[in-house]
Design an enzyme around this catalytic site. Structure first.
Site, PDB file in Angstrom:
ATOM      1  N   CYS A 105       0.976  -1.155  -0.008  1.00  0.00           N
ATOM      2  CA  CYS A 105       0.043  -0.104  -0.015  1.00  0.00           C
ATOM      3  C   CYS A 105       0.778   1.407   0.073  1.00  0.00           C
ATOM      4  CB  CYS A 105      -0.979   0.119   1.288  1.00  0.00           C
ATOM      5  SG  CYS A 105      -0.039  -0.114   2.691  1.00  0.00           S
ATOM      6  N   ASN A 106       2.027   1.272   0.314  1.00  0.00           N
ATOM      7  CA  ASN A 106       3.110   2.503   0.300  1.00  0.00           C
ATOM      8  C   ASN A 106       4.393   2.177  -0.377  1.00  0.00           C
ATOM      9  OD1 ASN A 106       4.556   0.903   2.196  1.00  0.00           O
ATOM     10  ND2 ASN A 106       3.312   1.708   3.942  1.00  0.00           N
TER      11      ASN A 106
ATOM     12  N   GLN B  68       4.029  -6.936   8.905  1.00  0.00           N
ATOM     13  CA  GLN B  68       3.222  -7.428   7.557  1.00  0.00           C
ATOM     14  C   GLN B  68       4.059  -7.555   6.482  1.00  0.00           C
ATOM     15  OE1 GLN B  68      -0.425  -4.570   8.742  1.00  0.00           O
ATOM     16  NE2 GLN B  68      -0.856  -5.579   6.877  1.00  0.00           N
TER      17      GLN B  68
ATOM     18  N   GLN C  55       4.267  -9.588   2.540  1.00  0.00           N
ATOM     19  CA  GLN C  55       4.336  -9.098   1.359  1.00  0.00           C
ATOM     20  C   GLN C  55       5.580  -9.833   0.451  1.00  0.00           C
ATOM     21  OE1 GLN C  55       3.563  -5.250   2.860  1.00  0.00           O
ATOM     22  NE2 GLN C  55       1.525  -5.410   2.872  1.00  0.00           N
TER      23      GLN C  55
ATOM     24  N   GLY D 247     -13.991  -5.251   3.007  1.00  0.00           N
ATOM     25  CA  GLY D 247     -12.858  -6.045   2.231  1.00  0.00           C
ATOM     26  C   GLY D 247     -12.606  -7.073   3.162  1.00  0.00           C
TER      27      GLY D 247
ATOM     28  N   GLY E 138      -9.562  -8.731   2.315  1.00  0.00           N
ATOM     29  CA  GLY E 138      -8.105  -9.393   2.130  1.00  0.00           C
ATOM     30  C   GLY E 138      -7.281  -9.460   3.345  1.00  0.00           C
TER      31      GLY E 138
ATOM     32  N   MET F 269      -4.898  -7.608   4.619  1.00  0.00           N
ATOM     33  CA  MET F 269      -5.003  -6.362   5.690  1.00  0.00           C
ATOM     34  C   MET F 269      -6.337  -6.122   6.276  1.00  0.00           C
ATOM     35  SD  MET F 269      -3.483  -3.680   6.444  1.00  0.00           S
ATOM     36  CE  MET F 269      -2.105  -2.937   5.357  1.00  0.00           C
TER      37      MET F 269
END
Length: 586
Positions: free
Chosen positions: A50-51, A116, A120, A192, A194, A196
């Site tokens: 996300c970042n 997290q 990923q 959502g 997913g 996260m």
């Protein structure tokens, strides 16, 4: 070949650029395929969160690799190269290894120490293995990064330096109160299903919310997540989880105290209008917000005896218009037409020249006399008289009084928000205009970045940095040693071929040798060759593992006149074997 990474993250680019540069799963597949199809790159992997978006590749040319990878990122992200280039960073060889290891340990995360990122990185490696774009270098790199990240979390207290993005976001919503105290008994909506969103749901369940509603475009995934929450959390708390379709979000939002959204949608999931309607539906009153006017008192902020957050004490008085301590003789000017004490307070401290230019006096006449002024119909003669009278009054005092500033007017206290929103999506799921809605508190990626910018660095962070430095040195040494391995294998293969050829010639010259004699001769020659090659090959591996040792492979090929294609074929065979093993593990 050398490792190269080109990317952008929350440290190099504003959120407005990051949310436009996000890559979908399909786009990531296409980016990987196009990268390995490009001339400079032989391997590729994409780390997209996300970042951050980072493209890793094994390239044979630095400048050509940077140009090609930057162009491919711009093409697949949808952001023009000219706009994207100022926000890109480039790391090469050992610096690229150091960067990924730091990322894996959470040192480069928005919230330092969050774990997290390990999942990923694992997903990025699995995708590259699935598409066969990860060869020996990237397989070794990403697998070692996972080991380094796990080591950092197990050997240090890096977890204490920061929390997951979910936990940090909830702490921002709680306003400094403990999350479990703030969340106790609240109703939560998670949009959502997913990774996260699942983490957010689990975190809210542990914090003690009374209910969690899961909304997702795929009903099966929402049902599965709700079932997991009910099974895993049911014994430890009173949380009740259920799944709803996406079209039920407006209704569920009117019931929720806190909502977390993290979807892969390319557009807004919650607009300012939908949030306004949800809060209005919850309170039964209109909400003053973006583009709207207050048509009725907002019930969310009504003063009630049961609301301890509302203070009914009268507002602090102001000194404007007060006669106490007035430097002028009020009695000499009070009856002057067109003059007021309010006017004196406004111009106190001005010079005579300024007074003559000042025409904004407060008229003390009746409403009929004030009407022309309100309509913009000024009376020049009346203004002249008022100015002259005030100038004369100042002359009587003998000095220009000090200018006095009015005391600040106390603001009416506001009640705590009735709806807390946490947007963890990139691009954002919730309209940023929601920040201006009364009764709503929004925390998104951008505000999280601002809140975490000045977070203190714990001593554990320094320890993790030392771990990263040690692991980078070990990885680089292993890669340099591995780089020379195909050359050593090719040398030994050439030596074995020479032994076989000489034994064949010996058979032709001495056909009467029996099998035992021939075996003894063959074994003797092989031992001699092995002993001659042992010390040089062991030493060259040690030298190659040291900084600057990459040239030993070239020296070995030159000294023994090794065929470059033979060395390349050995390297390809090793890569194919390694890829087969990795596919089996995946």
């Amino acid at each position: 070949m050398s490792l190269l990474v080109v990317g952008l993250s929350h440290r190099s680019a504003p959120v407005s650029v990051l949310e436009r540069a996000t890559l979908s799963a399909d786009t990531q597949f296409k980016l990987l395929q196009d990268t390995v199809a490009a001339e400079p790159a032989a391997e590729a992997a994409v780390l997209a969160t996300c970042n951050r978006i980072e493209l890793y590749a094994d390239v044979d040319k630095f400048h050509a690799g940077v140009a090609e990878l930057s162009t491919l990122l711009a093409q697949h992200s949808g952001v023009g190269l000219e706009e994207l280039t100022p926000h890109l960073y480039v790391h090469y060889e050992d610096r690229a290894v150091h960067h990924l290891f730091s990322v894996a340990c959470g040192l480069d995360s928005m919230v330092v120490g969050e774990g997290q990122i390990l999942g990923q990185i694992k997903d990025a490696l699995a995708t590259a293995q699935e598409l066969h774009t990860a060869g020996r270098l990237l397989n070794d790199l990403f697998q070692q990064a996972l080991r380094v990240g796990k080591r950092a979390h197990s050997e240090t207290g890096i977890d204490r330096a920061g929390q997951s993005l979910v936990t940090f976001g909830l702490e921002q919503l709680s306003g400094g109160a403990p999350v479990d105290v703030w969340a106790k008994g609240k109703r939560a909506l998670v949009i959502g299903a997913g990774s996260m969103s699942s983490l957010a749901a689990a975190t809210l369940a542990r914090a003690g919310v009374a209910e969690i509603v899961i909304a997702n475009r795929t009903p099966d995934r929402a049902q599965r997540l709700a079932q997991i929450l009910n099974e895993n959390e049911g014994g430890a708390s009173d949380v009740a989880a259920r799944a709803v379709p996406m079209d039920a979000v407006p209704v569920e939002l009117t019931r929720a105290d806190v909502a977390v959204s993290c979807t892969g949608a390319t557009g807004l999931v919650l607009t300012a209008e939908s949030v306004t309607a949800a809060v209005a539906g919850r309170t039964g009153q209109a909400v003053q917000g973006v583009g709207s006017a207050r048509t009725a008192p907002d019930a969310a902020f009504a003063r009630t005896a049961s609301d301890p957050a509302v203070d009914d004490a009268p507002l602090a008085p102001t000194s404007v218009g007060s006669e106490d301590g007035c430097p002028l003789d009020v009695s000499t000017v009070q009856g002057t037409a067109g003059f007021s004490v309010l006017g004196e307070a406004a111009v106190a401290g001005m010079a005579a020249a300024e007074l003559e230019q000042h025409a904004a006096w407060v008229d003390k006449g009746d409403a009929a006399a004030r009407a022309p002024r309100a309509a913009g119909l000024l009376d020049p003669e009346a203004d002249t008289e008022a100015i002259a009278a005030l100038a004369a009054a100042v002359a009587v005092v003998g000095r220009v009084p000090e200018r006095r500033r009015p005391e600040p007017v106390a603001e009416a206290p506001r009640r705590a928000p009735v709806l807390a929103l946490l947007d963890l999506a990139m691009p954002r799921d919730i309209d940023a205009a929601v920040h201006r809605l009364l009764g709503v508190r929004l925390v998104d990626i951008e505000s999280l970045a601002e809140a975490s910018a000045d977070a203190p660095m714990a001593a554990d962070v320094d320890q993790v940095r030392r771990i990263v430095a040690d692991e980078v040195a070990a990885f680089s040494a292993a890669q340099r040693a591995a780089h020379i391995t195909p050359t050593v294998v090719a040398l030994r293969t050439m030596a074995a071929d020479l032994v076989a050829n000489e034994i064949a010639r010996l058979d032709g010259r001495l056909p009467d040798l029996d099998d035992k004699q021939r075996g003894e001769i063959t074994q003797t020659v092989r031992r001699v060759v092995d002993k001659l090659l042992h010390a040089p090959t062991v030493r060259v591996k040690q030298l190659a593992a040291e900084p600057g040792g990459a040239g030993y492979a070239d020296a070995l090929r030159t000294l023994f006149d090794l065929d470059p294609e033979t060395v390349a074929s050995v390297s390809r065979a090793e890569n194919n074997t390694e890829n087969a093993k990795n596919r089996g593990r995946a």
